[in-house]
Design a protein around this motif. Sequence first.
Motif, PDB file in Angstrom:
ATOM      1  N   ASP A   1      -7.721  11.605 -10.786  1.00 43.10           N
ATOM      2  CA  ASP A   1      -7.986  12.893 -10.148  1.00 43.10           C
ATOM      3  C   ASP A   1      -8.288  13.961 -11.172  1.00 43.10           C
ATOM      4  O   ASP A   1      -9.099  14.848 -10.952  1.00 43.10           O
ATOM      5  CB  ASP A   1      -6.771  13.325  -9.301  1.00 43.10           C
ATOM      6  CG  ASP A   1      -6.606  12.455  -8.072  1.00 43.10           C
ATOM      7  OD1 ASP A   1      -7.515  11.653  -7.812  1.00 43.10           O
ATOM      8  OD2 ASP A   1      -5.567  12.589  -7.395  1.00 43.10           O
TER       9      ASP A   1
ATOM     10  N   GLY B   1       2.668  11.104  -8.380  1.00 40.10           N
ATOM     11  CA  GLY B   1       1.524  10.237  -8.105  1.00 40.10           C
ATOM     12  C   GLY B   1       0.765   9.904  -9.364  1.00 40.10           C
ATOM     13  O   GLY B   1       0.999  10.456 -10.432  1.00 40.10           O
TER      14      GLY B   1
ATOM     15  N   GLN C   1       1.732  15.705  -6.902  1.00 42.59           N
ATOM     16  CA  GLN C   1       0.774  14.681  -7.303  1.00 42.59           C
ATOM     17  C   GLN C   1       0.857  14.428  -8.801  1.00 42.59           C
ATOM     18  O   GLN C   1       0.790  13.283  -9.261  1.00 42.59           O
ATOM     19  CB  GLN C   1      -0.644  15.110  -6.921  1.00 42.59           C
ATOM     20  CG  GLN C   1      -1.738  14.126  -7.322  1.00 42.59           C
ATOM     21  CD  GLN C   1      -1.641  12.818  -6.562  1.00 42.59           C
ATOM     22  OE1 GLN C   1      -0.975  12.747  -5.537  1.00 42.59           O
ATOM     23  NE2 GLN C   1      -2.307  11.783  -7.057  1.00 42.59           N
TER      24      GLN C   1
ATOM     25  N   GLU D   1      -3.480  16.714  -3.121  1.00 43.21           N
ATOM     26  CA  GLU D   1      -4.578  15.873  -2.665  1.00 43.21           C
ATOM     27  C   GLU D   1      -5.865  16.370  -3.310  1.00 43.21           C
ATOM     28  O   GLU D   1      -5.922  17.470  -3.844  1.00 43.21           O
ATOM     29  CB  GLU D   1      -4.716  15.911  -1.137  1.00 43.21           C
ATOM     30  CG  GLU D   1      -5.107  17.280  -0.604  1.00 43.21           C
ATOM     31  CD  GLU D   1      -5.531  17.241   0.849  1.00 43.21           C
ATOM     32  OE1 GLU D   1      -5.687  16.140   1.392  1.00 43.21           O
ATOM     33  OE2 GLU D   1      -5.722  18.316   1.424  1.00 43.21           O
ATOM     34  N   LYS D   2      -6.906  15.531  -3.293  1.00 45.96           N
ATOM     35  CA  LYS D   2      -8.190  15.947  -3.845  1.00 45.96           C
ATOM     36  C   LYS D   2      -8.777  17.079  -3.007  1.00 45.96           C
ATOM     37  O   LYS D   2      -8.743  17.042  -1.785  1.00 45.96           O
ATOM     38  CB  LYS D   2      -9.168  14.767  -3.852  1.00 45.96           C
ATOM     39  CG  LYS D   2      -8.810  13.658  -4.827  1.00 45.96           C
ATOM     40  CD  LYS D   2      -9.852  12.565  -4.766  1.00 45.96           C
ATOM     41  CE  LYS D   2      -9.495  11.418  -5.704  1.00 45.96           C
ATOM     42  NZ  LYS D   2     -10.495  10.324  -5.668  1.00 45.96           N
TER      43      LYS D   2
ATOM     44  N   ARG E   1      -4.544   9.258   6.293  1.00 42.50           N
ATOM     45  CA  ARG E   1      -3.490   8.545   5.577  1.00 42.50           C
ATOM     46  C   ARG E   1      -3.255   9.153   4.202  1.00 42.50           C
ATOM     47  O   ARG E   1      -2.107   9.316   3.766  1.00 42.50           O
ATOM     48  CB  ARG E   1      -3.858   7.063   5.445  1.00 42.50           C
ATOM     49  CG  ARG E   1      -3.639   6.250   6.709  1.00 42.50           C
ATOM     50  CD  ARG E   1      -3.679   4.759   6.411  1.00 42.50           C
ATOM     51  NE  ARG E   1      -4.983   4.362   5.897  1.00 42.50           N
ATOM     52  CZ  ARG E   1      -5.997   3.961   6.662  1.00 42.50           C
ATOM     53  NH1 ARG E   1      -5.850   3.924   7.987  1.00 42.50           N
ATOM     54  NH2 ARG E   1      -7.143   3.588   6.121  1.00 42.50           N
ATOM     55  N   GLN E   2      -4.341   9.498   3.513  1.00 46.08           N
ATOM     56  CA  GLN E   2      -4.201  10.111   2.196  1.00 46.08           C
ATOM     57  C   GLN E   2      -3.496  11.462   2.293  1.00 46.08           C
ATOM     58  O   GLN E   2      -2.648  11.783   1.463  1.00 46.08           O
ATOM     59  CB  GLN E   2      -5.572  10.272   1.547  1.00 46.08           C
ATOM     60  CG  GLN E   2      -6.219   8.973   1.116  1.00 46.08           C
ATOM     61  CD  GLN E   2      -7.534   9.200   0.398  1.00 46.08           C
ATOM     62  OE1 GLN E   2      -7.864  10.318   0.044  1.00 46.08           O
ATOM     63  NE2 GLN E   2      -8.275   8.120   0.195  1.00 46.08           N
TER      64      GLN E   2
ATOM     65  N   ARG F   1       0.214  10.842   2.892  1.00 50.20           N
ATOM     66  CA  ARG F   1       0.916  10.490   1.654  1.00 50.20           C
ATOM     67  C   ARG F   1       1.086  11.711   0.772  1.00 50.20           C
ATOM     68  O   ARG F   1       2.142  11.921   0.172  1.00 50.20           O
ATOM     69  CB  ARG F   1       0.146   9.397   0.907  1.00 50.20           C
ATOM     70  CG  ARG F   1       0.237   8.018   1.529  1.00 50.20           C
ATOM     71  CD  ARG F   1      -0.219   6.953   0.563  1.00 50.20           C
ATOM     72  NE  ARG F   1      -1.624   7.104   0.230  1.00 50.20           N
ATOM     73  CZ  ARG F   1      -2.615   6.498   0.877  1.00 50.20           C
ATOM     74  NH1 ARG F   1      -2.340   5.703   1.909  1.00 50.20           N
ATOM     75  NH2 ARG F   1      -3.876   6.669   0.508  1.00 50.20           N
ATOM     76  N   GLY F   2       0.036  12.529   0.700  1.00 53.06           N
ATOM     77  CA  GLY F   2       0.139  13.745  -0.104  1.00 53.06           C
ATOM     78  C   GLY F   2       1.187  14.696   0.428  1.00 53.06           C
ATOM     79  O   GLY F   2       1.930  15.319  -0.336  1.00 53.06           O
TER      80      GLY F   2
ATOM     81  N   ASP G   1      -8.698   7.037   7.032  1.00 53.70           N
ATOM     82  CA  ASP G   1      -8.290   6.942   5.625  1.00 53.70           C
ATOM     83  C   ASP G   1      -7.942   8.318   5.067  1.00 53.70           C
ATOM     84  O   ASP G   1      -6.971   8.468   4.317  1.00 53.70           O
ATOM     85  CB  ASP G   1      -9.414   6.316   4.811  1.00 53.70           C
ATOM     86  CG  ASP G   1      -9.032   6.143   3.341  1.00 53.70           C
ATOM     87  OD1 ASP G   1      -8.084   5.375   3.062  1.00 53.70           O
ATOM     88  OD2 ASP G   1      -9.669   6.789   2.485  1.00 53.70           O
ATOM     89  N   ALA G   2      -8.737   9.323   5.429  1.00 55.50           N
ATOM     90  CA  ALA G   2      -8.458  10.691   4.970  1.00 55.50           C
ATOM     91  C   ALA G   2      -7.112  11.173   5.497  1.00 55.50           C
ATOM     92  O   ALA G   2      -6.344  11.826   4.775  1.00 55.50           O
ATOM     93  CB  ALA G   2      -9.572  11.631   5.426  1.00 55.50           C
TER      94      ALA G   2
ATOM     95  N   ASN H   1      -2.253  10.597 -11.018  1.00 49.83           N
ATOM     96  CA  ASN H   1      -3.355  11.543 -10.906  1.00 49.83           C
ATOM     97  C   ASN H   1      -4.279  11.513 -12.109  1.00 49.83           C
ATOM     98  O   ASN H   1      -5.047  12.428 -12.319  1.00 49.83           O
ATOM     99  CB  ASN H   1      -2.810  12.964 -10.727  1.00 49.83           C
ATOM    100  CG  ASN H   1      -2.113  13.460 -11.983  1.00 49.83           C
ATOM    101  OD1 ASN H   1      -1.611  12.678 -12.777  1.00 49.83           O
ATOM    102  ND2 ASN H   1      -2.099  14.770 -12.170  1.00 49.83           N
TER     103      ASN H   1
END
Length: 278
Positions: A141, A136, A132, A71-72, A12-13, A16-17, A9-10, A138
Amino acid sequence: MQAALYAADANRQFGRGLARAFAGAIIFGLPILMTMEMWALGFNVDDGKLALLLALFFPVLVALSWHAGFEKTFSWRDDVLDALVAYAVGFVASAAILAVLGQLEGGMSAREIVGKIALQAVPASIGALLAQSMLGDNREDREVRGGVASYAAELFVMGAGALFLAFNLAPTEEILLIGVRLSPLQAAMLMLATLALMHAFVYGVSFTGHHGEIDRGPAWSVALRFTVPGYAIALLLCAYVLWTFGTLGGMSAAEGLNTIAVLGFPAGVGAAAARLIL
């Protein structure tokens, strides 16, 4: 098993970022990637000034990653890594677009190619980190990362907005032509108009609800805390960018100040508008 799913999952994120970062780099970089004056500057800019620009710009990317990265992030180490990724994205995207536009030819020297790509990578890397915010969702975030959580962060955001527009417009011949033709009175009026327009943006943000307690207060208080310091930062950044590009060389003091004031108009607007975007 759970660890593997978390890692997937990380990844994939991050993917995307990264895709958003490339999109942001292209969107933010295109105006200057298609500017003939910037193509010439890539070859003519002083090596020392170019190296200094790239070195000083990296901490800006790190801080920008903390505030609105693609990303975060949860530590300064993460922000440094994301800043490096943004720089890489900026360089790759700039090289690709310049190649497509026929501006990287086989007969060019390595210095000219590197200079062109390096200069273009500055605004492109800003776009990569702001992807982002622009592309995105955010909102959540911002709450996790703190958003604009302090006065210093507010001024940093204004400086980032000023730098982006100043960097995009400083190479154009029109900035120089307007600057040398302005009278001292016209330059003073332009500066006052810039302050008034900036204040309209800055004070207007107070009603959006994004900046909390920090924006509360009468109009004159907001002006003294944000508009005036933000404009001062914008002017200093304009002077630095113009110096880096060699525009101020050979000018009289009056012509130089006028040119800084002219570039300070879009830079000031960018500084104030950045608080709406970020």
